[in-house]
Motif scaffolding. Sequence first.
Motif, PDB file in Angstrom:
ATOM      1  N   LYS A   1      24.558  28.218   2.722  1.00  0.00           N
ATOM      2  CA  LYS A   1      25.460  28.062   3.716  1.00  0.00           C
ATOM      3  C   LYS A   1      26.554  28.316   3.028  1.00  0.00           C
ATOM      4  O   LYS A   1      27.559  29.225   3.010  1.00  0.00           O
TER       5      LYS A   1
ATOM      6  N   GLU B   1      29.225  31.112   4.238  1.00  0.00           N
ATOM      7  CA  GLU B   1      30.595  31.186   3.717  1.00  0.00           C
ATOM      8  C   GLU B   1      31.333  32.074   3.167  1.00  0.00           C
ATOM      9  O   GLU B   1      32.357  33.099   3.742  1.00  0.00           O
TER      10      GLU B   1
ATOM     11  N   ARG C   1      39.329  30.448  -2.584  1.00  0.00           N
ATOM     12  CA  ARG C   1      38.524  30.390  -1.853  1.00  0.00           C
ATOM     13  C   ARG C   1      36.540  30.088  -2.210  1.00  0.00           C
ATOM     14  O   ARG C   1      36.381  28.902  -1.082  1.00  0.00           O
TER      15      ARG C   1
ATOM     16  N   SER D   1      37.638  26.283  -1.792  1.00  0.00           N
ATOM     17  CA  SER D   1      37.326  25.386  -0.655  1.00  0.00           C
ATOM     18  C   SER D   1      35.866  25.647  -0.352  1.00  0.00           C
ATOM     19  O   SER D   1      35.653  24.247   0.621  1.00  0.00           O
ATOM     20  N   ILE D   2      35.112  26.351  -0.288  1.00  0.00           N
ATOM     21  CA  ILE D   2      33.929  26.713   0.182  1.00  0.00           C
ATOM     22  C   ILE D   2      32.988  25.577  -0.803  1.00  0.00           C
ATOM     23  O   ILE D   2      32.426  24.855   0.061  1.00  0.00           O
TER      24      ILE D   2
ATOM     25  N   GLN E   1      34.513  22.983  -1.747  1.00  0.00           N
ATOM     26  CA  GLN E   1      34.818  21.275  -1.363  1.00  0.00           C
ATOM     27  C   GLN E   1      33.861  21.225   0.309  1.00  0.00           C
ATOM     28  O   GLN E   1      33.857  20.243   0.628  1.00  0.00           O
ATOM     29  N   GLY E   2      34.291  22.439   1.240  1.00  0.00           N
ATOM     30  CA  GLY E   2      33.161  22.055   2.239  1.00  0.00           C
ATOM     31  C   GLY E   2      31.999  21.717   2.642  1.00  0.00           C
ATOM     32  O   GLY E   2      30.739  21.208   2.993  1.00  0.00           O
ATOM     33  N   LEU E   3      30.995  22.301   1.022  1.00  0.00           N
ATOM     34  CA  LEU E   3      29.765  21.705   0.492  1.00  0.00           C
ATOM     35  C   LEU E   3      29.859  20.065  -0.067  1.00  0.00           C
ATOM     36  O   LEU E   3      28.699  20.239  -0.147  1.00  0.00           O
ATOM     37  N   GLY E   4      30.340  19.992  -0.083  1.00  0.00           N
ATOM     38  CA  GLY E   4      31.293  18.572  -1.048  1.00  0.00           C
ATOM     39  C   GLY E   4      29.725  18.537  -2.405  1.00  0.00           C
ATOM     40  O   GLY E   4      30.138  17.318  -2.758  1.00  0.00           O
TER      41      GLY E   4
END
Lengths: 653, 414
Positions: free
Chosen positions: A69, A73, A261, A264-265, A267-270
């Motif tokens: 993932k 991204e 970037r 933020s990726i 963060q998106g993956l936690g």
Amino acid sequence: MESGSPSHRLRFGIGIGAGAAVAILLGHFLLGGALSNLAEQRETRQGIVTLRALSDLVSRTADGDGLRKAVTEFQKAYPELKSIRVVLLEGASLEASTDPADTGEWAAPRQLSRDEKKNEKPVFDLMQKIRGTVEANREEKTAKEELEIGRLADGSGFSLAGPLEKNGEVTGLVEIKRSSAAAATRPGWITTLLYIAVPILLLVGLSFGVGNKQIPLAICAAVLLIGTIWGYGVQSRSKINREGLAASDAVASTAKTGGERVQSILQGLGIQAEPALNPASWDSDLARRPRAVLTPDLKVDPAKAMSAFAGVGTAVTRATILLIILGVAIALFFGMGWAELFARTLRVHRTAYYYVTPAMVGMIILVFFPFAYGITLSFTDYNIYTTGKPLTEIFNGFQNYVEILTDFQIAKRSADGSWAFNYYNFYWTFFFTIVWTISNVTIGVTLGLILALVLNTKTLALKPIYRVLLVLPWAVPNYITALVWRGMFHQQYGVVNQAIQMFGGSPVSWSDTPFTSFLTALATNGWLSFPFMMVVSLGALQSIPADLYEAARVDGATRWQQFTSITLPSLKPALVPAIILSVVWTFNMFNIIYLVTAGQPAGSTEILITQAYKFAFEKYRYGYAAAYSTVIFGILLVYGVFQNRITKASEGI
Amino acid sequence: MKRSLTSILGLAAALVFPASAALAQAPAAPAAKEVIVWHAYRAEEKTAFEKVVAEYNKAAAGKGIKVTTLAVPYDAFADKISAAVPRGKGPDIFIYAQDRLGGWIAAGNTVEPIDFYLDKATKDRYIPTTLEAMTYRKQIFGLPLNYKVITLIYNKKLVTAPPKTSKELVKLAKSLTNKSAGRFGLAYAYSDFYYHACLMNGFGGGVFDAEFKPTLNRKENVKSLDLLLKWIDKEEILPAEPSSALITSLFNEGKAAMVFSGPWFLGEIAKGVDYGLAMLPTLNEADDKPMRPWMTVEGVYVAAPSKNKEAAFDFVKYVTDKPAGVIMALEGRQTPANKFVYEDSKVGADSILKAFRQQVDVAIPMPNLPEMTMVWSPATTAMNSIVKKSAKPKAAMAQAQQSVEKDIAGLRKK
């Protein structure tokens, strides 16, 4: 005088034109090359920042879906990337890929393919190589390149691969393929042409002032050329600096956006970015050493960015000076009329040049080229590790020579008070070589002369047989003689020791001390060298007229007086060249030393030439050995010049 | 004049006829991928190897692969490889001992890594230590073909039961030594570092540590040298200045009862001498551990710039397989690294091959690091000064260590 040949004005006009054209055009292409290099470097640096951002991201994710993932991204965030691949060492598996070819049945995750249609051996080997390099750097504290850069086959960009590390272990490989966008700024043609035209026009103008005189014109042309080419150099350097600073700015912005970037990726993956990302460290060289041009808050440190170009600056200055020399030389070549002279000589002596051409070509290929290559090697660090590298990359100036000539550690006192000699020291070997040469030549000449005098006795019976027997040592191949003599000096079975024992002595182990070891080599070489001296002396002896001796006898001279006043002076013209030759032979007598003493004990009986051999073919330091040989050549050259002087002086008497 | 003319004609004919014969055959075969192999074999080894190649060519004609061999003289072999292969002028495959492997890998573009091709079954068919010799930084660069290892070779007339331990060895050797008559119980090139390694490794010593740093001065090495000196001076079972020529002649004249040497020595033994092979004895001085000789492994490597790597690897696999190994063992008198070869009934019955096979289990592959080439010269110097008593083992090895460190630093400047 003026008529028939072109005027000085015309000559210098042509000269300055040719000089300026050659120098400035060369400068133009050098500048072009430097600028496109810079553009490439800038792209590579941006690529490295991107790759390291990606590796940083991937190493923070767990293997499997999270990793895939993150890669997807990342690819979305970077449109300039053609594809991303992540390969793991464990099971040789392709863990993630955004390559359009890796879909359907080839979709990740899967094992790397051994199929003929899709052979993924190169990426596997690359991964192994990078792992090896990272580990080697860690263990040996070296800085070999851990990132691999390659051009794409279609020329549309480049690929960059680096290690994937987890907990300090290399676990795989991350690879990006990036398209190249920015074209390099090219140096302008108009400026270049102006730089060529201006000095010509100025010289034409000046020539009306100074008139058609050779020397003033030459000075004018030289000054004009120096000014012009220097100006072009200054302009080039400022252009390069501008581009270089712009590159650092571009890299800073890449690192900044990259940091945002990745954050933020994550963060998106936690995933918590723990420890915090450090985008400034991503700007590194291929060995992953930080360049330290970016400050932690991603500003360009101008001083550091400029200091990165210090090398470029000196290179530009050096190139400028070389171009000035070249330009002025060309201008003078035409202006002073040397070009005409040269052309005329070629024309007049055409046949002579035709005749020597084949010999010249042969000499160039067989003598001058290897010689020049050897000297070139002596300025490099060419060794077993660097055989694959171009010589320019391993150039190390006079380092080899310094290492050879400035090592004065010949002997040192060890802890127990005894002296320990460093026999690998150049000066020891040099000293030994001189001792070896002098003693050998002395023995050869003395023995040869005595035997020649004996053989020259008129009443001697069976003379031809003696002569043949005495020439034999010379006729047998010398390496066979060398091996035979070594056998004779064997401690237990050698004939020499057996003879000593027969007379009640105790056997000597000849190769134990430098002196006895030297004696074995000396005996062998003495045996080999007296026949030559004997033959030379015998020939000269026979050409001395007998009436000289008769006259001396009538005058009441003794035998000794006859020998010193007639025989020796008459032998001199034959003996001196023979001695000169045999000095050179003995100096480089490789076979005997190599085969009889082999440098034992501890390298104390090496001569220079065997030492050079050992550096090249036992220690694999080819560059160092080349420098060593060049030093030997220098010594013999000095000897040759010196010897020449002496002979000339003696001939004068 | 006339004779030379006819001989030229004859030569021309000899050149033309085979060529025309080849031309006639050519269209039958499909466009063959030519794979060129360089090797340094001579005599029977060469014949056996060429036989293997011929059989491969027969078998692989369907795949369109044709292997041609070129015998390159041994002395020039390694330097030729270093010079030719990286520039793309060399062979597709070459065969050489592992000692230069590391140097070629460090120089780059010479040896192709072949890990990727290897499955477990292939890796498992070799004697593990031989494959280890082909491994550099955990990556495999070639397949082992043959190995060479030192064993105990004894004269059956003088020795009925070969010694099993070093105590037995000394006892037996002493009884067979008569120094004044020039007879010795044991002879080997002990001042040669390569030969000394079997004692050194037996004590657990070595040249490099796990991190590839030179460790010539470690205490195990010194201990092994102390034992050697004891054998020379106290027990007096060894001849002085043991060159290989001397050892051969002593053994052939029946003046040396036992010899430590490798397969190369067998060819030198005179016809009438009845000899046997046995394992090197264990060392009572080192807790009964076996003597562990260095082994050299001839590897088959694919050249990195080769255009036919797949085809080349196919041959590499074939030549290191059992049938090829059997031919080379029986006809070439070599000792293959493929362990299944020794299951062959004829090979199994051969006492010489069996002895080498037993010895190899305790042998240690000679380091394949490029740094190894720096070790020889200082180590030889040290051995000579120790044997000649001009230095004590500890001091000599410390000196050698210093010199190796200096040379390695000289090479690794960048």
